[in-house]
Design a protein around this motif. Structure first.
Motif, mmCIF file in Angstrom:
data_model
loop_
_atom_site.group_PDB
_atom_site.id
_atom_site.type_symbol
_atom_site.label_atom_id
_atom_site.label_comp_id
_atom_site.label_asym_id
_atom_site.label_seq_id
_atom_site.Cartn_x
_atom_site.Cartn_y
_atom_site.Cartn_z
ATOM 1 N N GLY A 1 0.809 -1.213 0.000
ATOM 2 C CA GLY A 1 0.000 0.000 0.000
ATOM 3 C C GLY A 1 0.845 1.267 0.000
ATOM 4 O O GLY A 1 0.489 2.254 0.629
ATOM 5 N N VAL A 2 1.983 1.188 -0.699
ATOM 6 C CA VAL A 2 2.851 2.359 -0.821
ATOM 7 C C VAL A 2 3.044 2.671 -2.299
ATOM 8 O O VAL A 2 2.760 1.854 -3.172
ATOM 9 N N ASN A 3 3.548 3.857 -2.568
ATOM 10 C CA ASN A 3 3.786 4.319 -3.925
ATOM 11 C C ASN A 3 4.879 3.480 -4.590
ATOM 12 O O ASN A 3 5.865 3.131 -3.955
ATOM 13 N N LYS A 4 4.722 3.193 -5.877
ATOM 14 C CA LYS A 4 5.714 2.372 -6.572
ATOM 15 C C LYS A 4 7.070 3.073 -6.664
ATOM 16 O O LYS A 4 8.099 2.412 -6.707
ATOM 17 N N GLU A 5 7.081 4.412 -6.667
ATOM 18 C CA GLU A 5 8.345 5.140 -6.682
ATOM 19 C C GLU A 5 9.102 4.950 -5.368
ATOM 20 O O GLU A 5 10.326 4.910 -5.343
ATOM 21 N N THR A 6 8.362 4.813 -4.273
ATOM 22 C CA THR A 6 8.973 4.558 -2.967
ATOM 23 C C THR A 6 9.683 3.212 -2.982
ATOM 24 O O THR A 6 10.821 3.089 -2.528
ATOM 25 N N VAL A 7 9.019 2.203 -3.527
ATOM 26 C CA VAL A 7 9.624 0.868 -3.603
ATOM 27 C C VAL A 7 10.807 0.888 -4.553
ATOM 28 O O VAL A 7 11.843 0.277 -4.266
ATOM 29 N N SER A 8 10.694 1.602 -5.657
ATOM 30 C CA SER A 8 11.797 1.697 -6.606
ATOM 31 C C SER A 8 13.030 2.290 -5.937
ATOM 32 O O SER A 8 14.144 1.782 -6.103
ATOM 33 N N LYS A 9 12.834 3.340 -5.167
ATOM 34 C CA LYS A 9 13.951 3.971 -4.473
ATOM 35 C C LYS A 9 14.547 3.015 -3.435
ATOM 36 O O LYS A 9 15.765 2.908 -3.305
ATOM 37 N N ALA A 10 13.691 2.293 -2.710
ATOM 38 C CA ALA A 10 14.158 1.346 -1.694
ATOM 39 C C ALA A 10 14.940 0.191 -2.319
ATOM 40 O O ALA A 10 15.814 -0.390 -1.673
ATOM 41 N N CYS A 11 14.640 -0.122 -3.557
ATOM 42 C CA CYS A 11 15.304 -1.237 -4.243
ATOM 43 C C CYS A 11 16.572 -0.827 -4.990
ATOM 44 O O CYS A 11 17.326 -1.697 -5.420
ATOM 45 N N SER A 12 16.796 0.479 -5.153
ATOM 46 C CA SER A 12 17.947 0.894 -5.946
ATOM 47 C C SER A 12 18.884 1.882 -5.243
ATOM 48 O O SER A 12 20.037 1.997 -5.640
ATOM 49 N N ASP A 13 18.404 2.567 -4.213
ATOM 50 C CA ASP A 13 19.216 3.582 -3.533
ATOM 51 C C ASP A 13 19.713 3.049 -2.189
ATOM 52 O O ASP A 13 18.929 2.908 -1.246
ATOM 53 N N PRO A 14 21.005 2.758 -2.077
ATOM 54 C CA PRO A 14 21.528 2.182 -0.829
ATOM 55 C C PRO A 14 21.448 3.137 0.362
ATOM 56 O O PRO A 14 21.516 2.715 1.503
ATOM 57 N N ASP A 15 21.246 4.427 0.101
ATOM 58 C CA ASP A 15 21.152 5.414 1.176
ATOM 59 C C ASP A 15 19.711 5.698 1.593
ATOM 60 O O ASP A 15 19.476 6.514 2.482
ATOM 61 N N TYR A 16 18.741 5.050 0.947
ATOM 62 C CA TYR A 16 17.335 5.289 1.259
ATOM 63 C C TYR A 16 17.003 4.791 2.662
ATOM 64 O O TYR A 16 17.366 3.677 3.046
ATOM 65 N N VAL B 1 9.038 5.418 9.479
ATOM 66 C CA VAL B 1 8.577 4.302 10.307
ATOM 67 C C VAL B 1 7.291 3.707 9.729
ATOM 68 O O VAL B 1 7.140 2.485 9.666
ATOM 69 N N LYS B 2 6.388 4.567 9.282
ATOM 70 C CA LYS B 2 5.125 4.098 8.720
ATOM 71 C C LYS B 2 5.345 3.281 7.446
ATOM 72 O O LYS B 2 4.771 2.202 7.272
ATOM 73 N N THR B 3 6.193 3.784 6.554
ATOM 74 C CA THR B 3 6.496 3.076 5.310
ATOM 75 C C THR B 3 7.209 1.763 5.597
ATOM 76 O O THR B 3 6.895 0.728 5.005
ATOM 77 N N LEU B 4 8.158 1.799 6.517
ATOM 78 C CA LEU B 4 8.891 0.587 6.888
ATOM 79 C C LEU B 4 7.938 -0.477 7.407
ATOM 80 O O LEU B 4 8.035 -1.650 7.034
ATOM 81 N N SER B 5 7.004 -0.076 8.233
ATOM 82 C CA SER B 5 6.029 -1.014 8.784
ATOM 83 C C SER B 5 5.202 -1.670 7.678
ATOM 84 O O SER B 5 4.988 -2.884 7.679
ATOM 85 N N LYS B 6 4.751 -0.866 6.725
ATOM 86 C CA LYS B 6 3.957 -1.394 5.611
ATOM 87 C C LYS B 6 4.774 -2.360 4.754
ATOM 88 O O LYS B 6 4.287 -3.426 4.357
ATOM 89 N N LEU B 7 6.019 -1.969 4.460
ATOM 90 C CA LEU B 7 6.879 -2.827 3.643
ATOM 91 C C LEU B 7 7.145 -4.156 4.340
ATOM 92 O O LEU B 7 7.068 -5.221 3.722
ATOM 93 N N GLU C 1 16.211 -4.986 9.636
ATOM 94 C CA GLU C 1 17.666 -4.869 9.586
ATOM 95 C C GLU C 1 18.282 -5.627 8.409
ATOM 96 O O GLU C 1 19.414 -5.357 8.017
ATOM 97 N N ASP C 2 17.539 -6.576 7.870
ATOM 98 C CA ASP C 2 18.021 -7.329 6.709
ATOM 99 C C ASP C 2 18.100 -6.440 5.463
ATOM 100 O O ASP C 2 18.858 -6.735 4.540
ATOM 101 N N PHE C 3 17.324 -5.358 5.450
ATOM 102 C CA PHE C 3 17.220 -4.523 4.251
ATOM 103 C C PHE C 3 17.683 -3.083 4.442
ATOM 104 O O PHE C 3 18.123 -2.447 3.492
ATOM 105 N N PHE C 4 17.534 -2.564 5.656
ATOM 106 C CA PHE C 4 17.826 -1.159 5.909
ATOM 107 C C PHE C 4 18.748 -0.977 7.092
ATOM 108 O O PHE C 4 18.727 -1.777 8.034
ATOM 109 N N ASP C 5 19.550 0.080 7.059
ATOM 110 C CA ASP C 5 20.431 0.410 8.176
ATOM 111 C C ASP C 5 19.646 1.233 9.198
ATOM 112 O O ASP C 5 19.566 2.457 9.094
ATOM 113 N N ILE C 6 19.083 0.530 10.145
ATOM 114 C CA ILE C 6 18.302 1.230 11.178
ATOM 115 C C ILE C 6 18.861 0.942 12.556
ATOM 116 O O ILE C 6 19.611 0.039 12.752
#
Length: 74
Positions: free
Chosen positions: A30-45, A49-55, A69-74
């Motif tokens: 339930g997030v924008n496809k551009e958000t997912v695109s950025k999460a899949c290609s930008d290592p600094d993304y 918290v809300k988006t992370l929860s949905k993903l 933690e498997d996907f993002f540096d948090i």
């Protein structure tokens, strides 16, 4: 082959491995496809918290053992 020739983050590689598209993840989460695109290609993304929860809720349908933690540096 998924993701051929693209720079991919851990999330992008996970989707490739499971044969899923960014658009499928965006719809399931339930997030924008551009958000997912950025999460899949930008290592600094770093998602909000809300988006992370949905993903993560959508990703756990593919693999119940994944952690943020498997996907993002948090």
């Amino acid at each position: 082959m998924w993701g051929l020739g693209k720079k991919r983050t851990k999330l992008g590689k996970f989707l490739d491995k499971h044969g899923r598209t960014q658009q499928e993840l965006a719809k399931a989460a339930g997030v924008n496809k551009e958000t997912v695109s950025k999460a899949c290609s930008d290592p600094d993304y770093s998602p909000t918290v809300k988006t992370l929860s949905k993903l993560m809720k959508a990703l756990r349908k593919l693999d119940s053992n994944v952690k943020a933690e498997d996907f993002f540096d948090i």
